[in-house]
Design a protein around this motif. Structure first.
Motif, PDB file in Angstrom:
ATOM      1  N   PRO A 163      38.316 -12.700  96.209  1.00  0.00           N
ATOM      2  CA  PRO A 163      39.626 -13.067  95.659  1.00  0.00           C
ATOM      3  C   PRO A 163      40.197 -11.917  94.825  1.00  0.00           C
ATOM      4  O   PRO A 163      39.458 -11.128  94.233  1.00  0.00           O
ATOM      5  N   VAL A 164      41.499 -11.826  94.806  1.00  0.00           N
ATOM      6  CA  VAL A 164      42.189 -10.865  93.948  1.00  0.00           C
ATOM      7  C   VAL A 164      43.150 -11.647  93.062  1.00  0.00           C
ATOM      8  O   VAL A 164      43.370 -12.836  93.264  1.00  0.00           O
ATOM      9  N   GLU A 165      43.700 -10.986  92.055  1.00  0.00           N
ATOM     10  CA  GLU A 165      44.521 -11.688  91.068  1.00  0.00           C
ATOM     11  C   GLU A 165      45.728 -12.384  91.700  1.00  0.00           C
ATOM     12  O   GLU A 165      46.004 -13.536  91.418  1.00  0.00           O
ATOM     13  N   PHE A 166      46.443 -11.678  92.564  1.00  0.00           N
ATOM     14  CA  PHE A 166      47.599 -12.263  93.234  1.00  0.00           C
ATOM     15  C   PHE A 166      47.478 -12.016  94.737  1.00  0.00           C
ATOM     16  O   PHE A 166      46.990 -10.990  95.169  1.00  0.00           O
ATOM     17  N   GLY A 167      47.923 -12.939  95.514  1.00  0.00           N
ATOM     18  CA  GLY A 167      47.942 -12.754  96.964  1.00  0.00           C
ATOM     19  C   GLY A 167      46.702 -13.310  97.645  1.00  0.00           C
ATOM     20  O   GLY A 167      45.998 -14.164  97.118  1.00  0.00           O
ATOM     21  N   PHE A 168      46.454 -12.811  98.816  1.00  0.00           N
ATOM     22  CA  PHE A 168      45.370 -13.298  99.660  1.00  0.00           C
ATOM     23  C   PHE A 168      44.042 -12.662  99.266  1.00  0.00           C
ATOM     24  O   PHE A 168      43.990 -11.617  98.627  1.00  0.00           O
ATOM     25  N   ASN A 169      42.950 -13.306  99.707  1.00  0.00           N
ATOM     26  CA  ASN A 169      41.635 -12.688  99.549  1.00  0.00           C
ATOM     27  C   ASN A 169      41.581 -11.422 100.392  1.00  0.00           C
ATOM     28  O   ASN A 169      42.217 -11.339 101.442  1.00  0.00           O
ATOM     29  N   ILE A 170      40.810 -10.444  99.927  1.00  0.00           N
ATOM     30  CA  ILE A 170      40.663  -9.205 100.683  1.00  0.00           C
ATOM     31  C   ILE A 170      39.286  -9.183 101.326  1.00  0.00           C
ATOM     32  O   ILE A 170      38.344  -9.801 100.823  1.00  0.00           O
ATOM     33  N   ALA A 171      39.182  -8.480 102.433  1.00  0.00           N
ATOM     34  CA  ALA A 171      37.916  -8.341 103.151  1.00  0.00           C
ATOM     35  C   ALA A 171      37.538  -6.875 103.159  1.00  0.00           C
ATOM     36  O   ALA A 171      38.377  -6.012 103.395  1.00  0.00           O
ATOM     37  N   ASP A 172      36.252  -6.618 102.872  1.00  0.00           N
ATOM     38  CA  ASP A 172      35.841  -5.222 102.875  1.00  0.00           C
ATOM     39  C   ASP A 172      34.735  -4.910 103.880  1.00  0.00           C
ATOM     40  O   ASP A 172      34.475  -3.755 104.171  1.00  0.00           O
ATOM     41  N   HIS A 173      34.069  -5.916 104.424  1.00  0.00           N
ATOM     42  CA  HIS A 173      33.100  -5.657 105.485  1.00  0.00           C
ATOM     43  C   HIS A 173      32.731  -6.962 106.197  1.00  0.00           C
ATOM     44  O   HIS A 173      33.116  -8.040 105.767  1.00  0.00           O
ATOM     45  N   ALA A 174      31.981  -6.806 107.281  1.00  0.00           N
ATOM     46  CA  ALA A 174      31.539  -7.953 108.073  1.00  0.00           C
ATOM     47  C   ALA A 174      30.112  -7.691 108.546  1.00  0.00           C
ATOM     48  O   ALA A 174      29.686  -6.535 108.631  1.00  0.00           O
ATOM     49  N   TYR A 175      29.387  -8.761 108.843  1.00  0.00           N
ATOM     50  CA  TYR A 175      28.028  -8.598 109.352  1.00  0.00           C
ATOM     51  C   TYR A 175      27.705  -9.722 110.335  1.00  0.00           C
ATOM     52  O   TYR A 175      28.267 -10.802 110.267  1.00  0.00           O
ATOM     53  N   MET A 176      26.796  -9.420 111.255  1.00  0.00           N
ATOM     54  CA  MET A 176      26.371 -10.405 112.241  1.00  0.00           C
ATOM     55  C   MET A 176      25.323 -11.317 111.620  1.00  0.00           C
ATOM     56  O   MET A 176      24.384 -10.848 110.978  1.00  0.00           O
ATOM     57  N   GLY A 177      25.500 -12.600 111.811  1.00  0.00           N
ATOM     58  CA  GLY A 177      24.520 -13.568 111.353  1.00  0.00           C
ATOM     59  C   GLY A 177      23.409 -13.718 112.380  1.00  0.00           C
ATOM     60  O   GLY A 177      23.432 -13.116 113.452  1.00  0.00           O
ATOM     61  N   ALA A 178      22.445 -14.535 112.048  1.00  0.00           N
ATOM     62  CA  ALA A 178      21.329 -14.793 112.959  1.00  0.00           C
ATOM     63  C   ALA A 178      21.840 -15.544 114.185  1.00  0.00           C
ATOM     64  O   ALA A 178      22.674 -16.436 114.080  1.00  0.00           O
TER      65      ALA A 178
END
Length: 188
Positions: free
Chosen positions: A39-54
């Motif tokens: 989450p950030v103060e205003f606006g949408f959540n930001i994404a910084d990475h992704a990973y594969m689950g099991a």
């Protein structure tokens, strides 16, 4: 008719560990990519990475009843038998689950390594008394390797976890600074 013949003559290529089912009713494969958001103060959540689950797999499989080689006489009493009974196969599946045994699983679409049985469902009714129909839910276990790292002795850790190990980094020389330093902004 064509599907029947292909099923009839299809080699048994599917396996759960060392068990080879007589029939595979269905296989459901699931792979999930997780996107990490903040989450950030205003606006949408930001994404910084992704990973594969099991990976996960659900298999509906069946095993025929093993036992005596002939119908008119129980050859199992003589130590002569064909295959395992549904009770023995069910117990083997339960043992694999209880021990969290890492299994190699071969399906029609993919080879899985390091799978464990997370759920085992078996239903018996009048039409399946002498066979075993089971629904297996398997989940991949992500196996990693650890490494042993030497740390500083406790007496050298003045600041606890933030103190790093004492290391020999060679000779250090002090570099002289400028000779005439004037402080600015002082009162006086």
């Amino acid at each position: 008719m064509n599907e029947f013949l292909s099923t009839l003559f299809m080699q048994k290529t599917r396996k759960v560990g060392l068990l080879v089912p007589e029939v595979v009713i269905s296989e459901t494969h699931s792979d999930t990519l997780t996107i990490v958001t903040h989450p950030v103060e205003f606006g949408f959540n930001i994404a910084d990475h992704a990973y594969m689950g099991a990976a996960s797999l659900t298999m509906k499989i069946g095993f025929s009843g093993g036992g005596s080689l002939v119908n008119f006489m129980d050859t199992t009493m003589l130590g002569v038998r064909w295959g395992y009974s549904p009770t023995e196969i069910y117990q083997a599946l339960r043992d694999m689950q209880r021990k969290a045994e890492l299994l190699d699983v071969v399906t029609g679409k993919r080879l899985y390594n390091n799978m464990v049985i997370t759920s085992l469902d078996v239903t018996t009714d009048q039409s399946s008394e002498n066979v075993l129909f089971a629904t297996l839910k398997l989940t991949e276990v992500m196996v990693t390797q650890t490494q042993l790292v030497a740390i500083a002795p406790k007496e050298n850790m003045a600041q606890g976890a933030t103190t790093s190990m004492v290391e020999n980094n060679g000779r250090k020389a002090v570099k002289p600074g400028p000779e005439n330093i004037t402080l600015q902004g002082g009162s006086g």
